[in-house]
Scaffold this active site. Structure first.
Site, PDB file in Angstrom:
ATOM      1  N   GLY A 152      52.264  37.453  46.924  1.00 17.92           N
ATOM      2  CA  GLY A 152      52.232  38.377  45.792  1.00 17.92           C
ATOM      3  C   GLY A 152      53.492  38.543  44.993  1.00 17.92           C
TER       4      GLY A 152
ATOM      5  CD  GLU B 187      48.446  35.337  53.740  1.00 21.02           C
ATOM      6  OE1 GLU B 187      48.000  35.902  52.715  1.00 21.02           O
ATOM      7  OE2 GLU B 187      47.827  35.325  54.810  1.00 21.02           O
ATOM      8  N   PRO B 188      53.250  33.225  50.377  1.00 25.49           N
ATOM      9  CG  PRO B 188      55.379  32.257  50.330  1.00 25.49           C
ATOM     10  CD  PRO B 188      54.342  32.795  51.271  1.00 25.49           C
ATOM     11  N   GLY B 189      52.535  32.054  47.085  1.00 25.03           N
ATOM     12  CA  GLY B 189      51.981  30.944  46.309  1.00 25.03           C
ATOM     13  C   GLY B 189      52.796  30.809  45.031  1.00 25.03           C
TER      14      GLY B 189
ATOM     15  CE1 TYR C 151      43.126  36.170  36.336  1.00 24.91           C
ATOM     16  CE2 TYR C 151      44.545  34.291  35.929  1.00 24.91           C
ATOM     17  CZ  TYR C 151      43.587  34.921  36.700  1.00 24.91           C
ATOM     18  OH  TYR C 151      43.118  34.312  37.822  1.00 24.91           O
TER      19      TYR C 151
ATOM     20  CB  CYS D  96      33.290  24.093  21.780  1.00 27.49           C
ATOM     21  SG  CYS D  96      33.592  22.463  21.122  1.00 27.49           S
ATOM     22  CD  GLU D  97      33.755  28.912  25.807  1.00 25.60           C
ATOM     23  OE1 GLU D  97      33.763  30.129  25.499  1.00 25.60           O
ATOM     24  OE2 GLU D  97      32.895  28.397  26.532  1.00 25.60           O
TER      25      GLU D  97
HETATM   26  N1  LLP Z   1      47.341  35.610  50.238  1.00 29.47           N
HETATM   27  C1  LLP Z   1      46.125  36.018  49.839  1.00 29.47           C
HETATM   28  C2  LLP Z   1      45.181  36.552  50.826  1.00 29.47           C
HETATM   29  C3  LLP Z   1      45.763  35.917  48.468  1.00 29.47           C
HETATM   30  O1  LLP Z   1      44.580  36.334  48.080  1.00 29.47           O
HETATM   31  C4  LLP Z   1      46.704  35.381  47.541  1.00 29.47           C
HETATM   32  C5  LLP Z   1      46.348  35.243  46.132  1.00 29.47           C
HETATM   33  C6  LLP Z   1      47.946  34.939  48.030  1.00 29.47           C
HETATM   34  C7  LLP Z   1      48.235  35.086  49.381  1.00 29.47           C
HETATM   35  C8  LLP Z   1      48.981  34.319  47.147  1.00 29.47           C
HETATM   36  O2  LLP Z   1      49.459  35.199  46.190  1.00 29.47           O
HETATM   37  P1  LLP Z   1      50.706  34.799  45.262  1.00 29.47           P
HETATM   38  O3  LLP Z   1      51.931  34.736  46.148  1.00 29.47           O
HETATM   39  O4  LLP Z   1      50.422  33.501  44.652  1.00 29.47           O
HETATM   40  O5  LLP Z   1      50.775  35.903  44.284  1.00 29.47           O
HETATM   41  N2  LLP Z   1      44.667  33.172  39.689  1.00 29.47           N
HETATM   42  C9  LLP Z   1      45.549  34.300  39.557  1.00 29.47           C
HETATM   43  C10 LLP Z   1      46.160  34.719  40.871  1.00 29.47           C
HETATM   44  C11 LLP Z   1      45.123  35.031  41.948  1.00 29.47           C
HETATM   45  C12 LLP Z   1      45.749  35.352  43.268  1.00 29.47           C
HETATM   46  C13 LLP Z   1      44.719  35.414  44.348  1.00 29.47           C
HETATM   47  N3  LLP Z   1      45.245  35.609  45.640  1.00 29.47           N
HETATM   48  C14 LLP Z   1      46.619  33.975  38.520  1.00 29.47           C
HETATM   49  O6  LLP Z   1      46.594  32.881  37.961  1.00 29.47           O
HETATM   50  O7  LLP Z   1      47.468  34.810  38.224  1.00 29.47           O
END
Ligand code: LLP
Length: 418
Positions: A239, A273-275, A316, A342-343
């Site tokens: 997050g 759980e960073p993304g 978003y 086409c949107e």
């Molecule tokens: N762990 C869980 C259980 C999650 O649901 C998520 C993201 C993460 C970790 C990773 O979160 P992060 O570190 O990336 O913020 N598509 C959206 C973001 C959706 C996030 C969903 N869950 C966007 O493009 O902003």
């Protein structure tokens, strides 16, 4: 900090001019920087070095196996939310004992696959799911390692579509009911309770929601311990936000400085759980200007990347910086940058003041490394983009551009139409 920088007036990915990549591999093109990915990953491992921890990269943000391999080689694991993500993680070389599995809708097949693969734990989101996992585990004579995903009712102050930790959301178990759920879980024969999980949302730009959530979870862990439930793994989710425009989000070190003291003396392995905070600013989407169009009220720059390639602006209203790949001294123009789909919602930017580009020139959409390619689709029968990883002077194709024949590869025409 990332390694996409101008040298003189030319944008580089590490040591390689982005224009060269666009010409070699075509556009739209995702370009990732190896050293940025590594630096962001290491920012986590260094920050939490003093405490037992596992960094489980959120595969949903970027599931390219070359990128996952990079994390696996550096000791990282994976946060998955589907059987497909488990498959990808294992193929990329992630160790199963570093894989955690969240999501409200795990199917029996997915549960069986995860049990057989011996993942670290299931982050369970409901009573039905808990009982389902118990049942499947019993059938195949396994004990399922489980954490309960607790919804701490914390407002992460982010976009409503990506907040997850409030009472009204579909995720997790309400914190008030947690004790009851743990009691049930401990009684189920094929469930082995080992952890607790929480994830409050995404693109969070302050530390305090993480601190508040952790405090609530630690109180719960104390209550559980009185009841004889021992927790070994504390998974605080992902997050952490990034800078898309002018945000100044905390970095992993800030998070560690605030979270680790709260864990003082506890024998808990911390999972994160960073993304986005790892992959987001480590990737760009390169697109070519196709046409310029002057309408009565505004100007449009029409590019070859659409919402099927990067849906965040459309979905978003997300902001992404747009940079010319080669900077020229020109006037600016107030415009919408739109794709070929086409949107009306097919845009990368609206009402943006940009240096006037010419037909055939390239633009870089910044901050596209997370939730970029992974959310892309074939809408309008558009083959998905290629992905390239740059490391120093080297550049490596890590996903070929799809072809027209890929578009219909899985389709069949029934005999009566032949
Ligand atoms: N762990 C869980 C259980 C999650 O649901 C998520 C993201 C993460 C970790 C990773 O979160 P992060 O570190 O990336 O913020 N598509 C959206 C973001 C959706 C996030 C969903 N869950 C966007 O493009 O902003």
């Amino acid at each position: 900090m990332h390694f996409f920088k101008y040298r003189a007036d030319e944008l580089y990915a590490e040591e390689v001019p982005v224009k060269k990549l666009a010409e070699k591999y075509g556009t739209p093109l995702y370009v990732y920087s190896y050293n940025t990915l590594l630096r962001h990953f290491k920012a986590y491992t260094d920050a939490f070095n003093g405490h037992p921890h596992i960094i489980c990269f959120a595969i949903k943000s970027n599931s390219n196996t070359a990128i996952l391999r990079l994390f696996a080689k550096n000791g990282g694991g994976a946060d998955i939310v589907s059987g497909g993500e488990l498959y990808v993680a294992l193929k990329a070389g992630m160790k199963p004992e570093k894989i955690v599995y969240a999501g409200v809708g795990k199917t029996e097949d997915e549960i069986r696959f995860a049990l057989r693969s011996k993942i670290l734990m299931f982050n369970v989101e409901s009573e039905d799911e808990l009982r389902g996992i118990d049942r499947v585990a019993g059938r195949i004579k396994r004990r399922a390692p489980v954490a309960l995903r607790i919804n701490p009712d914390i407002d992460p102050e982010t976009h409503p579509y990506i907040a997850t930790g409030l009472r009204r959301h579909k995720f997790g178990i309400p914190i008030e009911e947690a004790l009851e759920y743990y009691r049930l879980a401990s009684k189920l024969k094929n469930i082995n309770v080992i952890g607790i999980h929480t994830h409050i949302g995404s693109q969070i730009t302050r530390v305090s929601p993480f601190v508040d959530a952790l405090k609530r979870i630690l109180l719960l862990i104390d209550k559980l311990s009185i009841q004889g439930v021992k927790i070994d793994y504390l998974d605080v989710g992902g997050g952490l936000g990034i800078s898309y425009r002018d945000e100044e989000p905390p970095v992993p070190k800030d998070l560690a400085r605030n979270l680790i003291p709260l864990l003082n003396g506890r024998k808990l392995t911390l999972i994160m759980e960073p993304g986005r905070s790892i992959a987001g600013n480590a990737g760009i989407l390169v697109t070519k200007t196709l046409y310029l169009k002057k309408a009565e009220e505004k100007e449009f720059i029409i590019v070859d990347a659409g919402m099927n390639d990067l849906i965040r602006p459309s979905l978003y209203g997300a902001y992404h910086h747009l940079l010319p790949v080669v900077r020229k001294k020109r006037d600016t123009v107030l415009c919408d940058v739109v794709g070929p789909i086409c949107e009306s919602s097919d845009f990368l930017a609206t009402e943006r003041e940009l240096s006037r580009v010419k037909q055939g020139e390239y633009l870089a959409v910044m901050g596209a490394g997370a939730y970029g390619f992974s959310m892309s689709s074939n809408y309008n029968s558009r083959p998905r983009a290629a992905e390239v990883l740059v490391k120093g002077r080297g550049h490596f194709l890590i996903r070929k551009r799809e072809t027209f024949s890929d578009l219909i590869r899985k389709e069949k025409i029934p005999a009566f139409l032949k």
